[in-house]
Write a protein that holds these residues in place. Sequence first.
Motif, PDB file in Angstrom:
ATOM      1  N   GLU A 176       0.815  -1.127   0.018  1.00  0.00           N
ATOM      2  CA  GLU A 176      -0.021  -0.154  -0.051  1.00  0.00           C
ATOM      3  C   GLU A 176       0.941   1.193  -0.248  1.00  0.00           C
ATOM      4  O   GLU A 176       0.533   2.248  -0.770  1.00  0.00           O
ATOM      5  N   GLN A 191       3.768   1.690  -1.212  1.00  0.00           N
ATOM      6  CA  GLN A 191       4.480   1.885  -2.453  1.00  0.00           C
ATOM      7  C   GLN A 191       3.511   2.357  -3.345  1.00  0.00           C
ATOM      8  O   GLN A 191       3.690   3.087  -4.530  1.00  0.00           O
ATOM      9  N   LEU A 192       2.187   2.023  -3.524  1.00  0.00           N
ATOM     10  CA  LEU A 192       1.315   2.473  -4.243  1.00  0.00           C
ATOM     11  C   LEU A 192       0.943   3.889  -4.126  1.00  0.00           C
ATOM     12  O   LEU A 192       0.805   4.637  -4.995  1.00  0.00           O
ATOM     13  N   SER A 248       3.208   6.525  -5.764  1.00  0.00           N
ATOM     14  CA  SER A 248       2.930   6.708  -6.950  1.00  0.00           C
ATOM     15  C   SER A 248       2.138   7.756  -7.363  1.00  0.00           C
ATOM     16  O   SER A 248       1.943   8.132  -8.638  1.00  0.00           O
ATOM     17  N   ALA A 276      -7.677   4.036  -5.019  1.00  0.00           N
ATOM     18  CA  ALA A 276      -6.261   4.114  -5.725  1.00  0.00           C
ATOM     19  C   ALA A 276      -6.272   2.631  -6.450  1.00  0.00           C
ATOM     20  O   ALA A 276      -6.678   1.669  -6.093  1.00  0.00           O
ATOM     21  N   ALA A 284      -4.546  -0.373  -8.021  1.00  0.00           N
ATOM     22  CA  ALA A 284      -3.369  -1.406  -7.512  1.00  0.00           C
ATOM     23  C   ALA A 284      -3.175  -2.356  -9.062  1.00  0.00           C
ATOM     24  O   ALA A 284      -2.011  -2.523  -9.393  1.00  0.00           O
ATOM     25  N   GLU A 285      -4.140  -2.519  -9.664  1.00  0.00           N
ATOM     26  CA  GLU A 285      -4.010  -3.556 -10.776  1.00  0.00           C
ATOM     27  C   GLU A 285      -5.397  -3.270 -11.834  1.00  0.00           C
ATOM     28  O   GLU A 285      -6.443  -3.103 -11.326  1.00  0.00           O
ATOM     29  N   ARG A 294      -2.872   1.461 -12.735  1.00  0.00           N
ATOM     30  CA  ARG A 294      -2.187   1.501 -11.722  1.00  0.00           C
ATOM     31  C   ARG A 294      -1.263   2.815 -11.495  1.00  0.00           C
ATOM     32  O   ARG A 294      -0.838   3.236 -12.382  1.00  0.00           O
ATOM     33  N   GLY A 295      -1.391   3.267 -10.297  1.00  0.00           N
ATOM     34  CA  GLY A 295      -0.713   4.576 -10.100  1.00  0.00           C
ATOM     35  C   GLY A 295      -1.459   5.867  -9.976  1.00  0.00           C
ATOM     36  O   GLY A 295      -1.280   6.840  -9.929  1.00  0.00           O
ATOM     37  N   TYR A 307      -7.692  -0.059  -4.096  1.00  0.00           N
ATOM     38  CA  TYR A 307      -7.486   0.474  -2.709  1.00  0.00           C
ATOM     39  C   TYR A 307      -8.443   1.589  -2.204  1.00  0.00           C
ATOM     40  O   TYR A 307      -8.486   2.389  -3.097  1.00  0.00           O
TER      41      TYR A 307
END
Length: 553
Positions: free
Chosen positions: A422, A424-425, A428, A470, A472-473, A490-491, A518
């Motif tokens: 979480e 690292q996400l 970004s 957010a 993630a994928e 993502r990001g 998320y």
Amino acid sequence: MFLRFRTVLSVFRASFRNPLLRRVGFAYALFGAAEFGVWITLLVFAYRHGGPTASMVMVLVQLIPCIAVGPFLGALADRRRPSRVLCLGYGLQTLSMGAVAVTIGFGAPVVVFVLAPLTSLSFSVTRPPQAALLPALVRTPDELTAANVMTGWTDGAAALVGPALAGILLAWRGPGLAVAAMAGLTVIATLLVVRVQGPAAAISSDVAPGDGRALASIRTGAGSNLLMAVRNPQIRVLLALHTFYFVLIGALDLLCVILAADYLHLGRGGPGFLNAALGGGALLAGFVTAFLVGRRRLANTLTVTLAIAVVALALIGAIRSVAPVILLIGAVGLAGAVFDVTGRTLLQRSAPSDAIAGSFSILEALMDFGLALGAVLVRVAIAIGGLKAALFAPAVLALLLVAGLWRRIQKVDASATVPQVEIQLLRSISIFAALPAPSLEGIARDLEMLTVSQGTVVIKEGDRGDRYYAIAEGELAVSRESQFLQMVSRGDGFGEIALIRDVPRQATVTAATDASLYTLERELFVQAVTGHATAISAVDRVISRHLGDDVAQ
């Protein structure tokens, strides 16, 4: 490090593009410089009229009233219009410092000691309304984060500039001019914010500010926070360590005066320059602490940085050269600031989710207590063994404290959860990238996982916004009035405008593929990007007037 530098520059650009943020930000910077500058100036003034004992008394007369009534003054920001409270605070600072400067000019030191608490109390009014006002001034979500982060950096810069300016003025004309100049800074701050319109009070109440019921409600909240901390062993350990950090800073503030006057013979401006070195080290620490985000173990960093700070202070006793002493004081500032952020991060990780806000409110209350205790420690140590004893005393106390708490610190560190994925996400996503380590990790802990299949409508245009998303994928399509706008992946994040403006969703977002998201609840999102728990009320009423309608989410 280069990525961190780019993030810093982007925050500066976002803040300075907004004219209202520029005015409020410059005013806050002037306030910070005045706060640090007048603090060291009054310590120097007291030292000249009674040595270390008088300086210790000056610390106590300034901090004890803040410990007693500071929380009640801070609560004004939630019960009155923040812009008015902020302007009032700057005005009171001007009047109190002006009175102190005049009194110094007339040669009435006793009256200076009487007026000094008014100055410190007026300073304690500023930060809560500053935090509550910022959300009303932004035009984009990125500006909201930038304004919050800039406030933290301004505090660090003020710790360098304020004492340095005080040192120059002390060397030139003495404490009277130095205090008058600090009053001049707050005059400019007042003029910068006097016409700034902000939100209404975050907490609407029919209770008058002086009513006993209002005070009772604040006392009840503070009492519940204290009870929570006492009952939680992990919080007790971390608060004890952090209190010692404040003791160290309070001791060094007084030691800067003594070292400059009796050890290095730097003249009247010396204490300001030494104190500026402390602030300079703390400012540099802002870049170092970026590497703390997401680190699994922090106990070693916590103890090593504390050891560096107290050892650097102790080494001053063996050196009588100006340049090495300045470097050592800078090292104390740098290591101490890293310790501060590390401790706050560990507290964020370890405290139960329903106890985090209370833990940090107690931490702020302990700051003034620790600073006062540090001044007392220096005076007692000097009486027992002289200046070298005062320089060594923090190292001895740190050794005893860490030795007694080491197993508990390790246990706290081992049991703390670190949401690596979480974090690292979030790093970004521009809204969160510049936030300090404790804030970023706190947000990561509050995220909830959501998996959606292809074709799922995640948010629908016109619905009420209740959370931030957010990605993630996967990929999602953004559309408005059935017209495709863009693809996000993502990001990227979406949903922030409805949360900040308190308006219906401005677009529909549909999963183009299976996706993992998320989510963050509305209240947690607004608190995260503003740094102020009650700012959500201000956001609801005001931000929509400043943001344009050309944003997709």
